[in-house]
Write an enzyme that holds these catalytic residues in place. Structure first.
Site, PDB file in Angstrom:
ATOM      1  N   HIS A  14       0.928  -1.048  -0.048  1.00  0.00           N
ATOM      2  CA  HIS A  14      -0.034  -0.226  -0.240  1.00  0.00           C
ATOM      3  C   HIS A  14       1.056   1.349  -0.047  1.00  0.00           C
ATOM      4  O   HIS A  14       1.563   1.531   1.083  1.00  0.00           O
ATOM      5  CB  HIS A  14      -0.923  -0.103   1.415  1.00  0.00           C
ATOM      6  CG  HIS A  14      -1.740   1.047   1.205  1.00  0.00           C
ATOM      7  ND1 HIS A  14      -3.226   1.190   1.443  1.00  0.00           N
ATOM      8  CD2 HIS A  14      -1.597   2.520   1.087  1.00  0.00           C
ATOM      9  CE1 HIS A  14      -3.728   2.209   1.426  1.00  0.00           C
ATOM     10  NE2 HIS A  14      -2.840   3.059   1.204  1.00  0.00           N
ATOM     11  N   HIS A  16       1.540   5.480  -1.825  1.00  0.00           N
ATOM     12  CA  HIS A  16       1.297   6.518  -2.341  1.00  0.00           C
ATOM     13  C   HIS A  16       2.368   7.091  -3.101  1.00  0.00           C
ATOM     14  O   HIS A  16       3.387   7.558  -2.371  1.00  0.00           O
ATOM     15  CB  HIS A  16       0.542   7.390  -1.668  1.00  0.00           C
ATOM     16  CG  HIS A  16      -0.774   7.026  -0.808  1.00  0.00           C
ATOM     17  ND1 HIS A  16      -1.976   7.214  -1.502  1.00  0.00           N
ATOM     18  CD2 HIS A  16      -1.129   6.393   0.043  1.00  0.00           C
ATOM     19  CE1 HIS A  16      -2.782   6.714  -0.661  1.00  0.00           C
ATOM     20  NE2 HIS A  16      -2.085   6.019   0.370  1.00  0.00           N
ATOM     21  N   LYS A  99      -9.273  -0.689  -5.868  1.00  0.00           N
ATOM     22  CA  LYS A  99      -9.415   0.014  -4.422  1.00  0.00           C
ATOM     23  C   LYS A  99     -10.862   0.605  -4.421  1.00  0.00           C
ATOM     24  O   LYS A  99     -11.231   1.249  -5.199  1.00  0.00           O
ATOM     25  CB  LYS A  99      -8.154   1.308  -4.487  1.00  0.00           C
ATOM     26  CG  LYS A  99      -8.306   2.027  -3.118  1.00  0.00           C
ATOM     27  CD  LYS A  99      -7.691   1.260  -2.147  1.00  0.00           C
ATOM     28  CE  LYS A  99      -7.935   1.992  -0.799  1.00  0.00           C
ATOM     29  NZ  LYS A  99      -6.750   2.342  -0.153  1.00  0.00           N
ATOM     30  N   HIS A 136     -10.241   0.623   2.020  1.00  0.00           N
ATOM     31  CA  HIS A 136     -10.146   1.467   2.923  1.00  0.00           C
ATOM     32  C   HIS A 136     -11.271   1.614   3.885  1.00  0.00           C
ATOM     33  O   HIS A 136     -12.599   1.941   3.534  1.00  0.00           O
ATOM     34  CB  HIS A 136     -10.190   3.143   2.521  1.00  0.00           C
ATOM     35  CG  HIS A 136      -9.862   3.847   3.474  1.00  0.00           C
ATOM     36  ND1 HIS A 136      -8.587   4.980   3.603  1.00  0.00           N
ATOM     37  CD2 HIS A 136     -10.614   4.472   4.331  1.00  0.00           C
ATOM     38  CE1 HIS A 136      -8.648   5.592   4.511  1.00  0.00           C
ATOM     39  NE2 HIS A 136      -9.972   5.581   5.102  1.00  0.00           N
ATOM     40  N   HIS A 174      -4.341  -0.889   6.100  1.00  0.00           N
ATOM     41  CA  HIS A 174      -3.819   0.076   7.139  1.00  0.00           C
ATOM     42  C   HIS A 174      -4.793  -0.249   8.376  1.00  0.00           C
ATOM     43  O   HIS A 174      -5.572   0.798   8.693  1.00  0.00           O
ATOM     44  CB  HIS A 174      -3.863   1.315   6.492  1.00  0.00           C
ATOM     45  CG  HIS A 174      -4.932   2.094   5.609  1.00  0.00           C
ATOM     46  ND1 HIS A 174      -6.172   1.960   5.929  1.00  0.00           N
ATOM     47  CD2 HIS A 174      -4.757   2.484   4.542  1.00  0.00           C
ATOM     48  CE1 HIS A 174      -6.822   2.565   5.042  1.00  0.00           C
ATOM     49  NE2 HIS A 174      -5.883   3.043   4.241  1.00  0.00           N
ATOM     50  N   ASP A 247       1.761   2.383   3.480  1.00  0.00           N
ATOM     51  CA  ASP A 247       0.659   3.712   3.499  1.00  0.00           C
ATOM     52  C   ASP A 247       1.375   5.077   3.432  1.00  0.00           C
ATOM     53  O   ASP A 247       1.087   5.923   3.979  1.00  0.00           O
ATOM     54  CB  ASP A 247      -0.321   3.822   4.463  1.00  0.00           C
ATOM     55  CG  ASP A 247      -1.633   4.868   4.199  1.00  0.00           C
ATOM     56  OD1 ASP A 247      -1.636   5.117   3.071  1.00  0.00           O
ATOM     57  OD2 ASP A 247      -2.491   5.171   4.915  1.00  0.00           O
TER      58      ASP A 247
END
Ligand code: NCD
Ligand code: ZN
Length: 346
Positions: A14, A16, A99, A136, A174, A247
């Site tokens: 995970h 970004h 996602k 999420h 997460h 994350d």
């Protein structure tokens, strides 16, 4: 005492990476230690089609000249996602997962799902094709306390989706609560969870005691210490349903140090040394390799990496960069608040 660790080269399930100048500035921080990463699609605008995912994958590759880092792309699920496009993007090898963001749950999630029934055709197509759904897991209802949003999501949204589509492979992303740990443990197959580096280290006091610390603010927000301890226990237990997804979510300092701070902790730079410290303190260094290099790959049906990453322990604390300078501004590197003695060595 263990002085060196030779690990399977780790994967980050995970991550970004953003786009443009920020991408160029921070991608090397992950590519240095990690072989592969599941790349989050919450750009502005989000990555919603296979064509956009392929173009984004090429921009990531361009940001990492000469690197063998493999970005594993995802599609951002909206209420109008076409199941056919998802299946085609997966068949052609462009995406590894889809996602699900509840609309409004976190950074750049405005196009997420409000009515989960509208996503049912995609859930069924994913289940049939064996494509994992990254979730999420927070409700966004105004009347639900921010510290309860993950636990409520499990009961109100996730469990009903999984009951309606039992073959769907789900990754709870997460996770931050003992409720999520117990929910994952109560299912034998088809359910995994990623745990971040920072949620193994901070609880909500780190964010709020002695003044608000914006660089510890992320979503899902860190909870009470009892929850952090449950995450450490899960991560270090050797249970293959729990694996690393950092994350790592960079925001330039001007977006963090202001009246309305963006959510996200940036840990790409030193995640492996931090995890070695956490696992050592938990007397579970022998469980680190599987958490960062085996279980995630296994869950995603990927071959484990056949290259290695070496870490060394020193008596003196290791000094990491405080900030990463990027063309989009400086990004503050997560401060664990304790001495770290591990570093990656060539
Ligand atoms: C992430 C981001 O900045 O894109 N922020 C965060 O606090 N984790 C979004 C997310 O994964 O929730
Ligand atoms: Zn994220």
């Amino acid at each position: 005492m263990t002085r060196t660790l030779t690990l399977t080269r780790p994967d980050d399930f995970h991550l970004h990476l953003r786009d443009g100048a920020m991408l160029n500035g921070i991608a090397p921080e992950s590519a240095r230690d990690f072989a592969r990463a599941i790349i989050m699609p919450n750009l502005v605008p989000p990555i919603v089609t296979g064509a956009q995912a392929a173009a984004y994958r090429d921009r990531i590759a361009a940001a990492l000249p000469g690197s063998d880092f493999v970005p594993l792309m995802t599609l951002y699920l909206t209420e109008s996602t076409d199941p056919g496009d998802v299946i085609a993007a997966h068949k052609s090898g462009v995406i590894a997962a889809v996602k699900l963001y509840p609309a409004g749950a976190t950074t750049n999630s405005a196009s997420g799902v409000r009515d989960f029934d509208k996503a049912r055709p995609v859930f069924e197509a994913l289940a049939e094709a064996g494509i994992p759904l990254c979730v999420h897991g927070e409700v966004t209802d105004d009347d639900v306390d921010i510290f309860d949003r993950e636990a409520v999501f499990i009961d109100r949204v996730l469990d009903p989706i999984r009951r309606a589509t039992p073959a769907l492979r789900v990754i709870m992303e997460h996770i931050t609560t003992v409720d999520a740990v117990e929910y994952v443990r109560s299912h034998e197959t088809g359910l995994g969870a990623t745990i971040t580096t920072h949620h193994l280290i901070i609880n909500r006091n780190h964010i709020l005691v002695g003044g608000i610390k914006p660089h510890y603010y992320c979503l899902p927000v860190a909870k009470r210490e009892v929850h952090r301890l449950a995450l450490v226990e899960a991560a270090t237990s050797g249970d293959p349903r729990f694996f690393l997804g950092t994350d790592s979510a960079p925001h330039s300092d001007d977006k963090k140090e202001c009246a309305c701070c963006a959510a996200g902790c940036f840990t790409a730079t030193h995640t492996m040394p931090l995890l070695a410290e956490v696992f050592e303190r938990a007397e579970a260094l022998d469980k680190l390799d599987a958490f960062t290099g085996h279980f995630g790959a296994d869950f995603y049906g990927l071959a484990r990496n056949d290259t290695r990453l070496r870490l060394q322990r020193s008596d003196e604390p290791v000094v990491f960069p405080r900030k990463i300078e990027t063309g989009a501004g400086p990004v503050t590197v997560f401060d664990p608040g304790f001495a770290v003695h591990w570093q990656v060595v060539a």
